[in-house]
Each structure stands twice: as C-alpha cells, then as structure tokens.
Design an enzyme around this catalytic site. Structure first.
Site: not given
Ligand code: 13P
Length: 254
Positions: A11, A13, A97, A99, A171, A177, A217
């Site tokens: 992803n 982002k 997601h 976010e 997740e 992150g 992560s």
């Molecule tokens: P990270 O791998 O940067 O922690 O992000 C995970 C994520 O949100 C994938 O959709």
C-alpha cells in the site's frame, strides 16, 4: 490443513507519483511463484503509469486503487468511482484502511456501502480492519473486529463474495508505521478470531479460501515468522513496499 494462497500487497499510500511509479516498475525484477501473488495499491494518479509498466514488461504484479466510492457517478467532489477505475483497467481496491477511518471520517457504514457497490461492479475488495492501541489496552480487540465486520457479515452480496472477490486485511492501528509489529501470537490470535467469525456464516471452503493478510510494520526481518502462522495469508505492507530492495526481499521470502 488449509492450503494458503499468499498475497504480498503493498500500500503505497500518498507516495510515488506517476514518474516514481514508472521508475520503480521499470527497475523491479519479479520471479513468478507458484502459490503467491504480488499486488500494489498505488495513488489514483499513478494507476495508469503502473499499468503501463506492468503491461510493457509483462510483470506478474496486480495493480489496485486505495479506495473507491459507493456511487457510480455524481456530486462527490474528490472521489473516484468503480466504473472510472474499471475504465482504466483497475479491478482491485482497498477499502476501509485505518487512515481513511482516522483522517477522513470513514465509518463502518461507509465501508459497507463502498464494499457492496464495488462488488456489484465486479471489483475485488481487500477490506481493512483493526483495533487502536487504546482498544487493545481496554481488552476490546475482538469486540472491535466484530463491530467492523458485523454489517459486512449480514450482507448477502458480501457473504457470497468472501474467498473470491472479498478478502480481509487485519491491521492493528498501533502497528501501522510505528515499527512496532504485532507478535506472531498476537497476529495469529486476531486472524483466528476473524476466521472464526467468517466460519459462523460461511461454508468451510469459502472460509478457507478467504485471505486474511496481516499489516503493520511488516519488514523483511519479521515477515517470515508471521507467515508461519496458520491463519496469516500474506502481508499488506506500507513503508517496506516503497523501496525496491525491501519490497523484493519480502517477495524473496515467499
Ligand atoms: P506500514 O507497513 O508502514 O506499517 O503500513 C502498514 C499499512 O498501513 C498498510 O496498509
């Protein structure tokens, strides 16, 4: 024993515009694997550049969008519809997601609407769920996962799509992150719980065919251990999907 069909999904982002996307996909080397797929969810604006590179180089990589709206068209400034995505050749979408939930007021209701409409348009959906740190600390992880799935699991079109057009990404928000990855035990417990929820509503072949990806992560140093867990069918990767070396290392672990 379930036979796993692994998905390594990145992803991106809000990273990698069209030029960076083309650069990444012109440089990547991907060997096909018998029981694993690679997919990248790229920004809307980079979808066509990504498709072009993948097609030119015959790369075994699927390209998807990071969201999709719940109407065909209309007065929804800033949104993108399923027919528009399909027009450029995109049939994969992430929905829900954390976010989106955290920063853009995505709710279980809008996640349901987006999912139902995307499925009705023949798209494949990777539905994201996961608890926050406060929810985990309050021992509410399972309750939250259930709340995030209850409407989906009551919707006939969603139910029938599990295992083919509908899959799940777990997740935990506290792992996204942060560099703090869930332990294999924590992740497996959540994945087994989610699969158990599916099993209450679906026949076992569909439950087994539904991929439950872990995200949060994921890196080349922790992915192999996570993949050993019986209910983890791959990863949804943020940071480590952005750089060629870490991304191809993850693929190399499969
Ligand atoms: P990270 O791998 O940067 O922690 O992000 C995970 C994520 O949100 C994938 O959709």
């Amino acid at each position: 024993m379930r036979t796993k069909s692994i998905l390594l999904a990145g992803n991106w982002k809000m990273n990698h515009g069209p030029a960076d996307t083309a650069k990444f996909l012109e440089a990547i080397e991907v060997k096909e694997k018998p029981n694993a797929k690679m997919r990248l969810y790229v920004p809307y604006l980079s979808l066509q550049a990504a498709l072009e590179s993948v097609e030119n180089r015959l790369l075994p990589i699927e390209i998807g969008a990071q969201n999709v709206h719940f109407e065909k068209s209309g007065a929804f400034t800033g949104e993108i519809s399923a027919p528009m995505l399909k027009e450029v050749g995109i049939t994969q979408a992430l929905i829900g997601h954390s976010e989106r939930r955290q920063y853009f007021n995505e709710t279980n209701d809008t996640v349901l609407k987006r999912t139902v409409f995307a499925l009705s348009q023949g798209m494949e959906v990777l539905l994201c769920i996961g608890e926050t740190l406060a929810e985990r600390q309050a021992n509410r992880t399972e309750a939250v996962l259930e709340e995030q799935l209850v409407q989906i699991l009551a919707q006939p079109d969603c139910l029938s799509a599990f295992g083919t057009k509908l899959h799940i990404a777990y997740e935990p928000v506290w792992a996204i992150g942060t560099g703090v990855v869930a332990t294999p035990e924590q992740a497996e417990a959540a994945h087994a719980f989610i699969r158990g929820l599916l099993a209450k509503k679906l026949p076992s072949d569909q439950v087994n065919a539904t991929r439950i990806l872990y995200g949060g992560s994921v890196s080349p140093s922790n992915f192999a251990e996570l993949l050993k867990c019986p209910n983890i069918d791959g990863g949804l990767v943020g940071g480590a999907s952005l750089k060629l070396d870490s991304w191809t290392q993850l693929w190399g672990l499969l």
